[in-house]
Design an enzyme around this catalytic site. Sequence first.
Site, PDB file in Angstrom:
ATOM      1  N   TYR A 429       0.785  -1.279   0.083  1.00  0.00           N
ATOM      2  CA  TYR A 429       0.102  -0.058   0.019  1.00  0.00           C
ATOM      3  C   TYR A 429       0.897   1.374   0.126  1.00  0.00           C
ATOM      4  CZ  TYR A 429      -0.121   0.096   5.217  1.00  0.00           C
ATOM      5  OH  TYR A 429       0.130  -0.088   6.762  1.00  0.00           O
ATOM      6  N   GLU A 430       0.080   2.253  -0.369  1.00  0.00           N
ATOM      7  CA  GLU A 430       0.868   3.613  -0.444  1.00  0.00           C
ATOM      8  C   GLU A 430       1.695   3.716  -1.691  1.00  0.00           C
ATOM      9  OE1 GLU A 430      -0.413   6.099   0.637  1.00  0.00           O
ATOM     10  OE2 GLU A 430      -1.595   5.105   2.461  1.00  0.00           O
ATOM     11  N   GLY A 431       1.363   2.977  -2.623  1.00  0.00           N
ATOM     12  CA  GLY A 431       2.298   2.781  -3.774  1.00  0.00           C
ATOM     13  C   GLY A 431       3.088   1.472  -3.687  1.00  0.00           C
TER      14      GLY A 431
END
Length: 571
Positions: A429-431
Amino acid sequence: MTYRAPVDDIRYILAHVAGFDEVTATERFADVTPDVTTQILTEAGKLCEEVLAPLQRAGDLAPARLENGVVRTSPGFDAGYRAIADGGWTAITAPPEFGGMGLPQTLGMAVNEMMSGACLSLQLCPLLTLGQIEALSHHASDEIKALYLPRLVSGAWSGTMNLTEPQAGSDVGALRSVARPKGDGTYAITGQKIYISWGDADFMPNIVHLVLARLPDAPPGTRGISLFLVPRNLPDANGDPGARNGVRVISLEHKMGLHGSPTAVMEYDGATGWLVGEENRGMAAMFTMMNNARLGVAMQGIGVAEAALSHALSHAAARRQGQTPVQGGSGAILDHADIRRMLACMRAEVFAARAIALSCAVSIDMQTATGAAEWAARAAFLTPIAKAHGTDTGVLVASMAMQVHGGMGYVEETGAAQYLRDVRVTPIYEGTNGIQAMDLVGRKLMDGGEAAWRLLEEIEQGAEMARAVLPDLAGEVWAAAESLRETTEWMLTREMTDRFAGAVPYLRAWARVLGGHMHLAAAYAEGGCGRRSALARVFVERLLPEHAAALAEARAGAEGLYALADDDFAA
């Protein structure tokens, strides 16, 4: 479970490795004296050890659940969150004009790491709020700031980030949520969002969602995305939570880990929202929050790695198995060479990842305090490395910690497996970490390698300085930096597909060389003799050599990958 906040290690890195003294020497952060830093870290450590760590297993064994439209949170999480908010920890880096302390991001990230190690499921809630505070501070109207920021900063309300949709994961430009103007300055938001951490909670009076959506006449792709603030409850005339807005949780995901953190599927059905920033410029506003969150996620990986290591070390010191080579030793498995190898490498990995991430945070603070473009470029270059390597370290160390436990590590009652289950999402997550690596070889090399050259020069200067104290280790770090320089030059001559094919190993090589640099700085500050120097030798002799294999893979190019037909991947 055992958790010991790494206050001393963080203080040492800030004082001797990451350059935090440069931050406190600026006018902006001149009040942050060494005594203030020590007090903040010590008090945060106590909160984590005494209040948050006992909630770690409770969140895993009694997950958040959706009951009659209400998200019921894990036992004790309400009191744990209230301790965070009442202690002012949601205000640590927030603007003073809205009730925040205005302290450096470096200290905020250090506190985030300790909270993550103590109870990652609960830490996610204030982390997202801190990111939202950052985004609203930079992009929201004065009216929105005045109403929402004091309540978010105090921890009275919490915030979320709504990007992902079922058909639009990493390709954010494919989102379909729509925002229709209502003619009174507000918008009706309609659509569905998935993977929304802490989308609701039974102990929160109000939750503020930042939602990406399209205006009816918006251009396609990311150029047509706007950002909207959508509260769960519409504030009344006094700013208190009033009528329920048109937003609800329709389900919670059943996840591998992070059971105490409710991951919601959110439905927006004509929900009232307010535009944040300019029309069709939502990605720029959201990236303010996401960049903050990416470094925060790096700290999550490092925090879990620290906790898993602490758990494994406690087990290794107590477990007795077989004969060990240590004469007069306790007979614990800690004395076996392979157990010692794992624990030493784990400690070296955690130190390096922590130092890289805190060095990135220092760059962000220096950019804030001075406005210098060089600091901005350094922070931008280090962010994908810190995020990817910090989270990869969390997974690696949690897995090794299970291995130290032997068969009992695979048995849930020991708690060792939870660290790996919880941290495994952080490289996603978050890229994803693949996207971080592509960002490194793409956007971050668009300056012709200028930021990379400055960082490599910094590494080589550090190695030259350390030659008088630790000549063998300094020589290895300097040579590794030169190899990295050569591959960076190769990257700059290649088409983007070739760069992307080698992006992940290239980022890994950067993490190894930076890790060697950080360890060498710590050993040099110690005078070349002591536990920091011994740990530096472990890293340089056992882990730094991996950079050579990573660079060889980074230069392999894309041709071999595309020589495989789609059917060739099948057995």
